[in-house]
Scaffold this active site. Structure first.
Site, PDB file in Angstrom:
ATOM      1  N   CYS A  92       0.836  -1.210   0.000  1.00 61.29           N
ATOM      2  CA  CYS A  92       0.000   0.000   0.000  1.00 61.29           C
ATOM      3  C   CYS A  92       0.868   1.257   0.000  1.00 61.29           C
ATOM      4  CB  CYS A  92      -0.909   0.016   1.225  1.00 61.29           C
ATOM      5  SG  CYS A  92      -2.001  -1.407   1.341  1.00 61.29           S
TER       6      CYS A  92
HETATM    7  C1  BEZ Z   1       0.519  -4.614   1.809  1.00 58.37           C
HETATM    8  O1  BEZ Z   1       0.113  -3.501   1.515  1.00 58.37           O
HETATM    9  O2  BEZ Z   1       1.700  -4.912   1.764  1.00 58.37           O
HETATM   10  C2  BEZ Z   1      -0.449  -5.668   2.265  1.00 58.37           C
HETATM   11  C3  BEZ Z   1      -1.602  -5.295   2.946  1.00 58.37           C
HETATM   12  C4  BEZ Z   1      -2.469  -6.289   3.366  1.00 58.37           C
HETATM   13  C5  BEZ Z   1      -2.211  -7.605   3.076  1.00 58.37           C
HETATM   14  C6  BEZ Z   1      -1.066  -7.954   2.352  1.00 58.37           C
HETATM   15  C7  BEZ Z   1      -0.188  -6.979   1.932  1.00 58.37           C
END
Ligand code: BEZ
Length: 211
Positions: A45
């Protein structure tokens, strides 16, 4: 609630990192991209939001307003924004909705319980100036989005809103386009006096109009 292409994008009031908004009023006459991410302070994210901040001028050029969302609070988003600017090179320059009560997530069906019953998936909605949903794509949490693809679809949507054409596989702005299937040859002569190439009667190709 299920949101389908052609539906009016559900309206809502929500707190954001840039103040409280009413979604439809915030959109005004612009196009819009509403996109959700699973959680603040997560790695994928962080890269996504940094990238959107970096290419925001591309959205601005197309008269598209961008707004992010997760079920984290505005306070959390604001704290995380410091990390995004520091690590991704561009400060976050668009609002993020703090959807702690999941109002927007539920309206747009952004929580897919068999994937995760508390976090939003990576949804993308493109909304036209008529407030109708033009595109929706859903990605899993483990896959960061390709925002060049979102821009590419917006280019196609804006072109095909203006001209009776469609865009072929892997089209990018400036490439050849296809005359819409509902357009007769007689109508096409009026619309495209510069002519076209008939590959098959149903496959008529021409350079992108208005280029
Ligand atoms: C991420 O943004 O890295 C992420 C967020 C939730 C689950 C898996 C990855």
């Amino acid at each position: 609630m299920t949101v389908r292409l052609g539906d009016i994008a559900p309206n809502f009031d929500a707190p954001t990192t840039q103040g409280d908004i009413n979604f439809h009023e915030w959109l005004g006459d612009s196009w819009g991209v509403l996109f959700s991410h699973p959680r603040d302070f997560t790695p994928v994210c962080t890269t996504e939001l940094g990238y959107v901040a970096k290419i925001k001028p591309e959205f601005d050029k197309r008269n598209v307003k961008v707004i992010g969302l997760s079920v984290d609070s505005v306070e959390s988003h604001l704290k995380w924004e410091g990390d995004i600017g520091e690590t991704q090179g561009t400060p976050v320059n668009f609002p993020m909705i703090g959807d702690t009560d999941k109002t927007v997530a539920n309206l747009y069906d952004m929580i897919h319980p068999n994937a995760n019953d508390t976090q939003t998936v990576r949804s993308v909605f493109v909304i036209g100036p008529d407030k109708k949903v033009k595109l929706q794509i859903t990605y899993p949490a483990s896959t960061g989005r390709n925002f060049e693809e979102i821009l590419r679809v917006i280019d196609s949507l804006q072109l095909t809103a203006q001209y009776k054409v469609a865009t072929p596989a892997n089209w990018t702005a400036g490439g050849d386009v296809i005359i819409g299937a509902a357009v007769t040859d007689d109508e096409a002569k009026q619309l495209f006096p510069q002519g076209w190439t008939t590959v098959k009667p149903y496959l008529r190709v021409l350079p992108q109009p208005g280029k």
